[in-house]
Scaffold this active site. Sequence first.
Site, short mmCIF file in Angstrom:
data_model
loop_
_atom_site.label_atom_id
_atom_site.label_comp_id
_atom_site.label_asym_id
_atom_site.label_seq_id
_atom_site.Cartn_x
_atom_site.Cartn_y
_atom_site.Cartn_z
CE LYS A 1 -4.46 -1.20 0.29
NZ LYS A 1 -5.54 -0.60 -0.53
CB SER B 1 -0.89 -8.10 -0.74
OG SER B 1 -1.79 -8.74 0.13
#
Length: 518
Positions: free
Chosen positions: A62, A319
């Site tokens: 992110k 992720s």
Amino acid sequence: MSSLAVADDEPVAIDLLAQIHAARVYEVARESALESAPLLSSRLGQRVLFKREDQQPVFSFKLRGAYNCMVQLDAAQRARGVVAASAGNHAQGVALAAAKLGIHATIVMPVTAPQLKVDAVRRFGGAMVDVVLAGDSYSDAQAAAAQLQAGHDAVFVHPFDDLAVIAGQGTIALEILRQHPGPLQAVFVPVGGGGLLAGVAACIKALRPEVQVIGVQAADSDAMASSLEADARIVLDEVGLFADGTAVKQVGALTFELCRRHVDAMLRVDTDAICAAIRDIYQETRSVPEPSGALALAGLKQYVATHGTGAGALVAIVSGANMNFDRLRFVAERAEVGEQREAVFAVTIPEERGSFRRFCAALGKHGITEFNYRIGDARSAHIFVGIQIADRAEREALARAFRAQQFDVLDLTDDELAKLHLRHMIGGRSPLARHEVLYRFEFPERPGALVRFLDQLHPDWNISLFHYRSHGADYGRILVGIQVPPHERALFQRFLETLGYPHVDESGHPAYRLLLQG
């Protein structure tokens, strides 16, 4: 922020690809490794690669999108500050970017966000960040952030529905294609609001259109999959919170449009499959991803199981690794079932001599992962048992073997209530447990250990309580209640000495007397 004109597909793809190439992510992020997963590759019969976004400074991808968005703000926008909403990982990216760029940020997180992530946001942002907790999901936090943003005239940094954010995440695809120029069959991408999937899909389809891009969602947070099926953005009433990083009730307008055009398929995976994927990643890398971080691998494994192997490597984007430590117990419990390596049954056997041995004979050479029993009925005994299996066929064969012994069988392998709660609630007081002694044993974890125990146990001594759960060690911890008349206690002591298993007498334990003793 940036907007997306959706009338013409090709201009959008070209513009986004240019933005991906120009993204300034490497001022804070690093090019993450694309690592081979040899154990999984051997097991699945096809080369598997992990894109290690869990190794970023904030332990998540992110940071790329958040920084690429914020670094493009002009002086006036920076002076007004930014507001963001996030379940945790985007918040950490915004916090680090705010500290790096000297921009004040107010970040709204749901109250369900793991404390690990809340603490990390404060640590990365320092004095430049204020954290506000509101709502139970990202969508609730987003609504609260919108009110704050309007009241303070701040810039909203969207976690996924912004072209600069999408472009930042799309740099992952550029790295994958550069790091693996050879045959590539598919890239599996975890999906919440869709920013990562939109950026990766648009980039790969522009440069390597033959490569499949497959999104993966938790079955109880499937807003993107449901929206693509409906060909319109839908709003989920509720979202599951195990994979909190992707718990989004509605996907973005930009991300939906890009995914609708460029994504080849969507997969849904359940909690057990996610837990199994977490364990797989740990076994390959000795790192522990968060549930959302393991989504892509869970989808990859499901894809191979359904479609078989093919030409070219399969890539799973790992992720994030912002895992709360207290979730590890749950993950370990559920990973075996998720891998189809554990079957869970409720088996009813007659409360008579020899029935327990018949039960053990029906097990064959299968290892027991869990065994719960408490005497409660003079006619029958109800056993909760977990058993190691290789596949679903073995699970069905075990059920047939139990029924062949005239035992009633209930297959609970896919039963959420049984796996999450009932397995821990079997027991209690029993008026039938007269003359019960309670012992803790350590059994060697090898075939035959339980049978040896039963062989040496006096035939007139009844087992009134039995609890065992595999802990992955080289010995098992077992709690056993045995009904031994007082005048036979000396004989029982000789049994313990002959057995030779380490043991502790817990018959006087206050908790046992309070909760279990009849």
